[in-house]
Design an enzyme around this catalytic site. Structure first.
Site, PDB file in Angstrom:
ATOM      1  N   ASP A  36     -14.574  -6.411  18.353  1.00 27.24           N
ATOM      2  CA  ASP A  36     -13.713  -6.506  17.101  1.00 27.24           C
ATOM      3  C   ASP A  36     -14.766  -7.207  16.160  1.00 27.24           C
ATOM      4  O   ASP A  36     -15.639  -8.001  16.867  1.00 27.24           O
ATOM      5  CB  ASP A  36     -12.569  -7.041  17.409  1.00 27.24           C
ATOM      6  CG  ASP A  36     -11.672  -6.973  16.557  1.00 27.24           C
ATOM      7  OD1 ASP A  36     -10.606  -6.426  16.486  1.00 27.24           O
ATOM      8  OD2 ASP A  36     -11.738  -7.744  15.253  1.00 27.24           O
ATOM      9  N   VAL A  63     -18.582  -1.715  13.379  1.00 28.59           N
ATOM     10  CA  VAL A  63     -18.888  -0.401  14.116  1.00 28.59           C
ATOM     11  C   VAL A  63     -19.662   0.407  12.864  1.00 28.59           C
ATOM     12  O   VAL A  63     -19.905   1.481  13.239  1.00 28.59           O
ATOM     13  CB  VAL A  63     -17.374   0.358  14.480  1.00 28.59           C
ATOM     14  CG1 VAL A  63     -16.854  -0.210  15.403  1.00 28.59           C
ATOM     15  CG2 VAL A  63     -16.428   0.213  13.409  1.00 28.59           C
ATOM     16  N   SER A 141      -4.785   9.491  12.120  1.00 25.34           N
ATOM     17  CA  SER A 141      -3.326   9.001  11.626  1.00 25.34           C
ATOM     18  C   SER A 141      -2.558  10.060  11.172  1.00 25.34           C
ATOM     19  O   SER A 141      -3.400  10.833  10.785  1.00 25.34           O
ATOM     20  CB  SER A 141      -3.751   7.947  10.304  1.00 25.34           C
ATOM     21  OG  SER A 141      -2.520   7.611   9.704  1.00 25.34           O
ATOM     22  N   TYR A 154      -8.426   6.738   2.954  1.00 26.13           N
ATOM     23  CA  TYR A 154      -7.948   6.635   4.266  1.00 26.13           C
ATOM     24  C   TYR A 154      -7.385   7.893   4.984  1.00 26.13           C
ATOM     25  O   TYR A 154      -7.816   8.299   5.949  1.00 26.13           O
ATOM     26  CB  TYR A 154      -6.689   5.782   4.280  1.00 26.13           C
ATOM     27  CG  TYR A 154      -6.176   5.111   5.687  1.00 26.13           C
ATOM     28  CD1 TYR A 154      -6.702   4.264   6.516  1.00 26.13           C
ATOM     29  CD2 TYR A 154      -4.946   5.969   6.090  1.00 26.13           C
ATOM     30  CE1 TYR A 154      -6.328   4.025   7.777  1.00 26.13           C
ATOM     31  CE2 TYR A 154      -4.333   5.791   7.378  1.00 26.13           C
ATOM     32  CZ  TYR A 154      -5.087   4.671   8.150  1.00 26.13           C
ATOM     33  OH  TYR A 154      -4.531   4.446   9.394  1.00 26.13           O
ATOM     34  N   LYS A 158      -9.140   9.891   7.962  1.00 27.15           N
ATOM     35  CA  LYS A 158      -8.379  10.041   9.179  1.00 27.15           C
ATOM     36  C   LYS A 158      -8.512  11.671   9.364  1.00 27.15           C
ATOM     37  O   LYS A 158      -8.326  12.157  10.393  1.00 27.15           O
ATOM     38  CB  LYS A 158      -6.712   9.597   9.028  1.00 27.15           C
ATOM     39  CG  LYS A 158      -6.874   8.209   9.102  1.00 27.15           C
ATOM     40  CD  LYS A 158      -7.657   7.628  10.497  1.00 27.15           C
ATOM     41  CE  LYS A 158      -7.226   6.086  10.745  1.00 27.15           C
ATOM     42  NZ  LYS A 158      -7.985   5.525  11.805  1.00 27.15           N
TER      43      LYS A 158
HETATM   44  P1  NAP Z   1      -4.967  -3.853  12.662  1.00 28.34           P
HETATM   45  O1  NAP Z   1      -3.936  -4.733  13.215  1.00 28.34           O
HETATM   46  O2  NAP Z   1      -5.236  -4.124  11.329  1.00 28.34           O
HETATM   47  O3  NAP Z   1      -6.295  -3.961  13.551  1.00 28.34           O
HETATM   48  C1  NAP Z   1      -7.575  -3.334  13.270  1.00 28.34           C
HETATM   49  C2  NAP Z   1      -8.650  -4.110  13.966  1.00 28.34           C
HETATM   50  O4  NAP Z   1      -9.683  -3.500  13.581  1.00 28.34           O
HETATM   51  C3  NAP Z   1      -8.569  -5.705  13.538  1.00 28.34           C
HETATM   52  O5  NAP Z   1      -8.765  -6.457  14.518  1.00 28.34           O
HETATM   53  C4  NAP Z   1      -9.913  -5.488  12.774  1.00 28.34           C
HETATM   54  O6  NAP Z   1     -10.652  -6.734  12.711  1.00 28.34           O
HETATM   55  C5  NAP Z   1     -10.707  -4.321  13.271  1.00 28.34           C
HETATM   56  N1  NAP Z   1     -11.885  -4.060  12.331  1.00 28.34           N
HETATM   57  C6  NAP Z   1     -11.908  -3.849  10.996  1.00 28.34           C
HETATM   58  N2  NAP Z   1     -12.971  -3.209  10.670  1.00 28.34           N
HETATM   59  C7  NAP Z   1     -13.802  -3.362  11.897  1.00 28.34           C
HETATM   60  C8  NAP Z   1     -15.069  -3.057  11.737  1.00 28.34           C
HETATM   61  N3  NAP Z   1     -15.944  -2.749  10.733  1.00 28.34           N
HETATM   62  N4  NAP Z   1     -15.887  -3.087  13.197  1.00 28.34           N
HETATM   63  C9  NAP Z   1     -15.028  -3.491  14.146  1.00 28.34           C
HETATM   64  N5  NAP Z   1     -13.742  -3.953  14.063  1.00 28.34           N
HETATM   65  C10 NAP Z   1     -13.210  -3.693  12.799  1.00 28.34           C
HETATM   66  O7  NAP Z   1      -4.627  -2.243  12.630  1.00 28.34           O
HETATM   67  P2  NAP Z   1      -3.851  -1.366  13.699  1.00 28.34           P
HETATM   68  O8  NAP Z   1      -2.669  -1.013  13.068  1.00 28.34           O
HETATM   69  O9  NAP Z   1      -3.750  -1.893  14.928  1.00 28.34           O
HETATM   70  O10 NAP Z   1      -4.554  -0.100  13.627  1.00 28.34           O
HETATM   71  C11 NAP Z   1      -5.486   0.314  14.727  1.00 28.34           C
HETATM   72  C12 NAP Z   1      -5.809   1.630  14.338  1.00 28.34           C
HETATM   73  O11 NAP Z   1      -4.963   2.625  14.207  1.00 28.34           O
HETATM   74  C13 NAP Z   1      -6.657   2.021  13.101  1.00 28.34           C
HETATM   75  O12 NAP Z   1      -7.691   2.918  12.923  1.00 28.34           O
HETATM   76  C14 NAP Z   1      -5.423   2.609  12.105  1.00 28.34           C
HETATM   77  O13 NAP Z   1      -6.016   3.423  11.104  1.00 28.34           O
HETATM   78  C15 NAP Z   1      -4.895   3.463  13.276  1.00 28.34           C
HETATM   79  N6  NAP Z   1      -3.347   3.531  12.637  1.00 28.34           N
HETATM   80  C16 NAP Z   1      -2.509   2.595  12.428  1.00 28.34           C
HETATM   81  C17 NAP Z   1      -1.184   2.916  12.104  1.00 28.34           C
HETATM   82  C18 NAP Z   1      -0.071   1.874  11.917  1.00 28.34           C
HETATM   83  O14 NAP Z   1       0.761   2.281  11.621  1.00 28.34           O
HETATM   84  N7  NAP Z   1      -0.420   0.689  12.030  1.00 28.34           N
HETATM   85  C19 NAP Z   1      -0.849   4.248  11.798  1.00 28.34           C
HETATM   86  C20 NAP Z   1      -1.854   5.348  11.933  1.00 28.34           C
HETATM   87  C21 NAP Z   1      -3.193   4.902  12.492  1.00 28.34           C
HETATM   88  P3  NAP Z   1     -10.456  -7.889  11.439  1.00 28.34           P
HETATM   89  O15 NAP Z   1      -8.807  -8.255  11.658  1.00 28.34           O
HETATM   90  O16 NAP Z   1     -11.264  -8.785  11.896  1.00 28.34           O
HETATM   91  O17 NAP Z   1     -10.572  -7.146  10.182  1.00 28.34           O
END
Ligand code: NAP
Length: 246
Positions: A36, A63, A141, A154, A158
């Site tokens: 992370d 990443v 997504s 986004y 995706k």
């Molecule tokens: P989240 O709670 O915001 O967690 C995302 C994590 O990724 C955070 O810990 C963030 O770190 C980390 N991150 C961001 N940029 C990064 C980088 N350059 N290198 C390494 N780590 C990085 O999001 P989530 O909802 O769990 O989402 C996880 C995945 O599922 C994402 O790809 C998102 O697009 C996808 N997704 C989520 C949803 C939803 O409804 N939640 C729906 C569809 C898809 P920091 O906090 O330090 O920035």
């Protein structure tokens, strides 16, 4: 679905969906490299993994930077002796309507989602090809399938992840490396808690199962795609949405 002895690398694993995947892997016997941007949260998740009884190692990673992505995969080799599973989960949003979106907002989102997935897959498959075995799960997504207002960046990234998944799946099939994607719907994490309540209610109304998804709903699908139970599946996209936009 036993992952005993397997080594998994999960990006964006300090919170939300990535954290849940990491803990679920640990419950099924895997050792996990927790990658992370935020090292503190990654270390916290690594401690939770140890409490479960598996081994966890926290690595700070961006990443979207080549050396950093390579360092993450190397951490799995150095600490656990190899890599069996990679989950490209790190993600950000930089929402804006098309006419207001800056080039920077567009590039930031593509860099983390698409370039990050590319760099981590590239680094991990050096080892998976040699071993003639591996599982990659890319987190796309449902926005990549149906689009979303204010998310040209986004949704484009995706959808791009789906194309990358299928291209990599074709290249790697002969090495017994499976590459699949998951498209989550509306999942309860920090990313979606930022959505205004009115919009949240509209989104829930679109879900046939009438509930927001939990990170565990995604972790279950990811575990399946990481296990022997999906050995004959590659290039697939699993929608985990409670039926939304089926
Ligand atoms: P989240 O709670 O915001 O967690 C995302 C994590 O990724 C955070 O810990 C963030 O770190 C980390 N991150 C961001 N940029 C990064 C980088 N350059 N290198 C390494 N780590 C990085 O999001 P989530 O909802 O769990 O989402 C996880 C995945 O599922 C994402 O790809 C998102 O697009 C996808 N997704 C989520 C949803 C939803 O409804 N939640 C729906 C569809 C898809 P920091 O906090 O330090 O920035």
């Amino acid at each position: 679905m036993n992952l005993e002895g397997k080594v998994a690398v999960v990006t964006g694993a300090g919170q939300g969906i990535g954290r849940e995947i990491s803990l679920f892997y640990a419950k099924h016997g895997a050792n996990v490299v927790v990658g992370d941007l935020n090292l503190d949260s990654a270390e916290q998740v690594a401690r939770e993994i140890e409490e479960i009884g598996s081994k966890g190692f926290a690595q700070k990673v961006d990443v979207s930077e080549k050396e950093s992505a390579q360092g993450l995969i190397q951490a799995a080799i150095d600490h656990f002796g190899g890599i069996d599973i990679l989950v490209n989960n790190a993600g950000i949003t930089r929402d804006a309507m098309l006419h207001k979106m800056t080039e920077e907002q567009f590039e930031q989102v593509l860099d983390v989602h698409m370039k990050g997935t590319f760099l981590c897959m590239q680094a991990a498959t050096v080892h998976m090809r040699q071993k003639q075995k591996g599982k990659i799960v890319n987190i796309s997504s449902i926005a990549g399938k149906v689009g979303n207002m204010g998310q040209v960046n986004y949704a484009g990234a995706k959808a791009g992840i789906v194309g990358m998944t299928k291209a990599a799946a074709k290249e790697l099939a002969k090495f017994q490396v499976n590459v699949n994607a998951v498209q989550p719907g509306f999942i309860d994490t920090d990313m979606t808690r930022a959505v205004p309540e009115k919009v949240r209610q509209l989104k829930i109304a679109e879900i046939p199962m009438q509930r927001v998804g939990e990170p565990l709903d995604i972790a279950k699908a990811v575990l399946f795609l990481s296990s022997d139970y999906s050995d004959y599946m590659t290039g697939n996209v699993l929608e985990v949405t409670g039926g939304r936009f089926m």
